[in-house]
Design an enzyme around this catalytic site. Structure first.
Site, PDB file in Angstrom:
ATOM      1  N   LYS A   1      -8.113 -67.824 -33.480  1.00  0.00           N
ATOM      2  CA  LYS A   1      -8.380 -68.537 -32.373  1.00  0.00           C
ATOM      3  C   LYS A   1      -9.865 -69.526 -32.784  1.00  0.00           C
ATOM      4  O   LYS A   1      -9.789 -70.840 -32.676  1.00  0.00           O
ATOM      5  CB  LYS A   1      -8.539 -67.951 -31.329  1.00  0.00           C
ATOM      6  CG  LYS A   1      -8.660 -68.904 -29.892  1.00  0.00           C
ATOM      7  CD  LYS A   1      -8.323 -68.016 -28.633  1.00  0.00           C
ATOM      8  CE  LYS A   1      -9.129 -67.040 -28.308  1.00  0.00           C
ATOM      9  NZ  LYS A   1     -10.471 -67.359 -27.577  1.00  0.00           N
TER      10      LYS A   1
ATOM     11  N   ARG B   1      -9.089 -66.726 -18.128  1.00  0.00           N
ATOM     12  CA  ARG B   1      -8.660 -65.500 -18.389  1.00  0.00           C
ATOM     13  C   ARG B   1      -7.856 -64.711 -17.376  1.00  0.00           C
ATOM     14  O   ARG B   1      -7.090 -63.576 -17.700  1.00  0.00           O
ATOM     15  CB  ARG B   1      -9.904 -64.420 -18.693  1.00  0.00           C
ATOM     16  CG  ARG B   1     -10.297 -64.633 -20.120  1.00  0.00           C
ATOM     17  CD  ARG B   1     -10.435 -63.514 -20.842  1.00  0.00           C
ATOM     18  NE  ARG B   1     -11.563 -62.857 -21.544  1.00  0.00           N
ATOM     19  CZ  ARG B   1     -12.104 -63.485 -22.712  1.00  0.00           C
ATOM     20  NH1 ARG B   1     -12.383 -64.881 -22.603  1.00  0.00           N
ATOM     21  NH2 ARG B   1     -12.801 -62.757 -23.521  1.00  0.00           N
TER      22      ARG B   1
ATOM     23  N   ARG C   1     -11.679 -54.435 -42.328  1.00  0.00           N
ATOM     24  CA  ARG C   1     -12.981 -54.870 -42.507  1.00  0.00           C
ATOM     25  C   ARG C   1     -13.957 -53.848 -42.569  1.00  0.00           C
ATOM     26  O   ARG C   1     -14.207 -53.212 -41.699  1.00  0.00           O
ATOM     27  CB  ARG C   1     -13.315 -55.762 -41.021  1.00  0.00           C
ATOM     28  CG  ARG C   1     -14.261 -57.122 -41.559  1.00  0.00           C
ATOM     29  CD  ARG C   1     -13.993 -58.230 -40.477  1.00  0.00           C
ATOM     30  NE  ARG C   1     -14.253 -57.797 -39.121  1.00  0.00           N
ATOM     31  CZ  ARG C   1     -14.188 -58.567 -37.950  1.00  0.00           C
ATOM     32  NH1 ARG C   1     -13.974 -59.895 -38.405  1.00  0.00           N
ATOM     33  NH2 ARG C   1     -14.303 -58.239 -36.810  1.00  0.00           N
TER      34      ARG C   1
ATOM     35  N   ARG D   1     -17.591 -51.335 -38.369  1.00  0.00           N
ATOM     36  CA  ARG D   1     -18.198 -51.683 -37.131  1.00  0.00           C
ATOM     37  C   ARG D   1     -17.399 -50.927 -35.971  1.00  0.00           C
ATOM     38  O   ARG D   1     -15.928 -50.812 -36.082  1.00  0.00           O
ATOM     39  CB  ARG D   1     -18.305 -52.972 -36.973  1.00  0.00           C
ATOM     40  CG  ARG D   1     -19.485 -53.553 -37.723  1.00  0.00           C
ATOM     41  CD  ARG D   1     -19.676 -54.930 -37.518  1.00  0.00           C
ATOM     42  NE  ARG D   1     -18.650 -55.449 -36.382  1.00  0.00           N
ATOM     43  CZ  ARG D   1     -18.524 -56.764 -35.986  1.00  0.00           C
ATOM     44  NH1 ARG D   1     -19.146 -57.943 -36.311  1.00  0.00           N
ATOM     45  NH2 ARG D   1     -17.609 -57.008 -34.956  1.00  0.00           N
TER      46      ARG D   1
ATOM     47  N   ARG E   1      -8.946 -53.127 -27.076  1.00  0.00           N
ATOM     48  CA  ARG E   1      -9.058 -54.785 -26.908  1.00  0.00           C
ATOM     49  C   ARG E   1      -7.693 -55.463 -26.812  1.00  0.00           C
ATOM     50  O   ARG E   1      -7.590 -56.419 -25.892  1.00  0.00           O
ATOM     51  CB  ARG E   1     -10.003 -55.240 -27.946  1.00  0.00           C
ATOM     52  CG  ARG E   1     -11.471 -54.751 -27.885  1.00  0.00           C
ATOM     53  CD  ARG E   1     -12.361 -55.082 -29.082  1.00  0.00           C
ATOM     54  NE  ARG E   1     -12.470 -56.718 -29.337  1.00  0.00           N
ATOM     55  CZ  ARG E   1     -12.682 -57.037 -30.506  1.00  0.00           C
ATOM     56  NH1 ARG E   1     -12.628 -56.216 -31.503  1.00  0.00           N
ATOM     57  NH2 ARG E   1     -12.829 -58.340 -30.795  1.00  0.00           N
TER      58      ARG E   1
HETATM   59  P1  AMP Z   1     -15.396 -63.544 -25.420  1.00  0.00           P
HETATM   60  O1  AMP Z   1     -16.410 -63.900 -26.461  1.00  0.00           O
HETATM   61  O2  AMP Z   1     -14.505 -64.944 -25.077  1.00  0.00           O
HETATM   62  O3  AMP Z   1     -14.592 -62.514 -26.020  1.00  0.00           O
HETATM   63  O4  AMP Z   1     -16.164 -63.317 -24.325  1.00  0.00           O
HETATM   64  C1  AMP Z   1     -17.140 -62.139 -24.322  1.00  0.00           C
HETATM   65  C2  AMP Z   1     -17.283 -61.556 -22.740  1.00  0.00           C
HETATM   66  O5  AMP Z   1     -17.502 -62.486 -21.928  1.00  0.00           O
HETATM   67  C3  AMP Z   1     -15.978 -60.837 -22.527  1.00  0.00           C
HETATM   68  O6  AMP Z   1     -15.452 -59.649 -22.666  1.00  0.00           O
HETATM   69  C4  AMP Z   1     -15.837 -61.165 -20.710  1.00  0.00           C
HETATM   70  O7  AMP Z   1     -16.740 -60.009 -20.181  1.00  0.00           O
HETATM   71  C5  AMP Z   1     -16.679 -62.018 -20.683  1.00  0.00           C
HETATM   72  N1  AMP Z   1     -15.828 -63.357 -20.324  1.00  0.00           N
HETATM   73  C6  AMP Z   1     -15.503 -64.400 -21.284  1.00  0.00           C
HETATM   74  N2  AMP Z   1     -14.971 -65.224 -20.511  1.00  0.00           N
HETATM   75  C7  AMP Z   1     -14.617 -64.964 -19.508  1.00  0.00           C
HETATM   76  C8  AMP Z   1     -13.470 -65.394 -18.422  1.00  0.00           C
HETATM   77  N3  AMP Z   1     -13.110 -66.467 -18.407  1.00  0.00           N
HETATM   78  N4  AMP Z   1     -13.684 -64.592 -17.245  1.00  0.00           N
HETATM   79  C9  AMP Z   1     -14.241 -63.346 -17.104  1.00  0.00           C
HETATM   80  N5  AMP Z   1     -15.096 -62.843 -17.972  1.00  0.00           N
HETATM   81  C10 AMP Z   1     -15.319 -63.698 -19.351  1.00  0.00           C
END
Ligand code: AMP
Length: 223
Positions: free
Chosen positions: A19, A93, A127, A160, A171
């Protein structure tokens, strides 16, 4: 006169689906602004704002930031840049987030990267990292000269936590549970466009061609 209608797009895809790479190419090719919810949250956390502290505790516990807070932050960021087209990444999300977004903007298209979970698992779990330097190897296409050891220092490589099979599975599972209803929401609105494949470089030309068609049809309608 042909008026270039602004495009408002969302990109979705599981962690490890490519992505980030596809978003980067879309922004560069089509001149869109990129809004990433994860980046915005990390910036707030770094600034140590009150909101940032609350978010940090959610993220550290592996939870989503509450919908109302998340929607407010993203919508206020969008208002600031809405003079040009944009690509939203990481938001919405959940269905309530998608509804909040819908109340403010008409979403033209939702690009969904549909990469098989098995491919992602193989990609992420192959990785290996040399912690001290941050050098990353891939046992499939960039292996170390001696298996398990860093090329420069000869020190052991580690996997990691994020790349361990059990973490990757967890995940992917939580992505599936959270976002499947969002995909369904956009599918029922007729704006979901899914691109299936196992390699980013093979998926990208289809995304690019689709967006070229989308841009020209929106421009014609706006003319
Ligand atoms: P990401 O880098 O997009 O994986 O975001 C890291 C963390 O931020 C996620 O694991 C969530 O805890 C939080 N997060 C990011 N986007 C959202 C969203 N749209 N709604 C709620 N939590 C979010």
């Amino acid at each position: 006169m042909v008026v270039q209608r602004l495009i408002r797009a969302v990109i979705m895809g599981p962690p490890g689906s490519g992505k980030g790479t596809v978003s980067g190419r879309i922004i560069k090719t089509f001149g869109l602004q990129h809004i990433s919810s994860g980046d915005i949250l990390r910036a707030n956390i770094e600034e140590k704002t009150e909101l940032g502290l609350l978010m940090k505790s959610c993220i550290d516990q592996g939870q989503l930031v509450p919908d109302a807070i998340m929607s407010r932050i993203i919508l206020s960021n969008l208002r600031r840049i809405d003079h040009s087209g944009w690509l939203l990444d990481g938001f919405p999300r959940t269905v309530p987030q998608a509804e909040a977004l819908d109340q403010a903007y008409v979403i033209d298209t939702v690009i969904n990267l549909d990469v098989p979970f098995q491919t992602i698992k193989e990609r992420l779990t192959s990785r290996w990292t040399h912690i001290a330097s941050g050098r990353v190897y891939n046992t499939d296409f960039n292996p170390p000269k001696v298996p398990g050891l860093d090329n420069i220092t000869g020190e052991p490589l580690v996997q990691r936590d994020d790349d361990k099979p059990e973490t990757v599975t967890r995940r992917l599972k939580s992505y599936e549970t959270q976002t499947e209803p969002v995909l369904e929401y956009y599918r029922s609105k007729g704006v979901l466009e899914s691109f299936s494949g196992t390699e980013t470089n093979k998926i990208w030309p289809h995304v690019e061609a689709f967006l070229h068609r989308k841009f020209s049809s929106l421009s014609q309608r706006a003319a």
